[in-house]
Design an enzyme around this catalytic site. Structure first.
Site, mmCIF file in Angstrom:
data_model
loop_
_atom_site.group_PDB
_atom_site.id
_atom_site.type_symbol
_atom_site.label_atom_id
_atom_site.label_comp_id
_atom_site.label_asym_id
_atom_site.label_seq_id
_atom_site.Cartn_x
_atom_site.Cartn_y
_atom_site.Cartn_z
ATOM 1 N N ALA A 10 -86.720 12.219 66.809
ATOM 2 C CA ALA A 10 -85.396 12.827 66.669
ATOM 3 C C ALA A 10 -84.282 11.788 66.642
ATOM 4 O O ALA A 10 -83.134 12.120 66.356
ATOM 5 C CB ALA A 10 -85.154 13.823 67.805
ATOM 6 N N CYS A 11 -84.610 10.536 66.909
ATOM 7 C CA CYS A 11 -83.620 9.453 66.982
ATOM 8 C C CYS A 11 -83.606 8.667 65.681
ATOM 9 O O CYS A 11 -84.630 8.123 65.256
ATOM 10 C CB CYS A 11 -83.974 8.531 68.150
ATOM 11 N N GLY A 12 -82.437 8.568 65.059
ATOM 12 C CA GLY A 12 -82.302 7.834 63.805
ATOM 13 C C GLY A 12 -82.653 6.364 63.938
ATOM 14 O O GLY A 12 -83.321 5.801 63.069
#
Length: 114
Positions: A10-12
């Site tokens: 979920a983390c870019g």
């Protein structure tokens, strides 16, 4: 070269770091979804030591209650125990290779250990 990434999809920044690993010739990424399979306090201590960081420097503040709990000023053992119990407190992504460990924020820091 094996490269282990403690990854949050979920983390870019974590996704960009993984993409760098996948696109690097000769690198075999091992993805650990740390929110599902958190590292132990001992493993976290080793990762931060090898990265030249304190556990407090590896603490995720944004989107957590770490500050309310006083963790940025707590002792190493307390911070590591909190991270192992609640992996959302771990800043990401951490990457470990034979050349060392980096907290890859920004993602280009991963090049230092490839």
């Amino acid at each position: 070269m094996k490269a282990t990434i403690w990854h949050n999809p979920a983390c870019g920044t974590s996704r960009k770091t993984l993409a760098i690993l996948e696109e690097s010739p000769g690198v075999a990424p091992e993805v650990v979804l740390y929110l599902e399979n958190p590292p132990s306090a001992a493993k976290l201590a080793q990762l931060y030591r090898d990265a030249g960081l304190t556990p407090q420097q590896g603490l995720r503040l944004r989107g957590t209650d770490a500050e309310d709990r006083g963790l940025p000023h707590a002792g190493d053992a307390e911070v590591l125990a909190a991270m192992a119990a609640e992996p959302r407190l771990i800043e990401r992504p951490l990457v470990e290779t034979a050349k060392g460990v980096r907290l890859c924020r920004p993602q280009d820091r991963v090049h230092e250990i490839l």
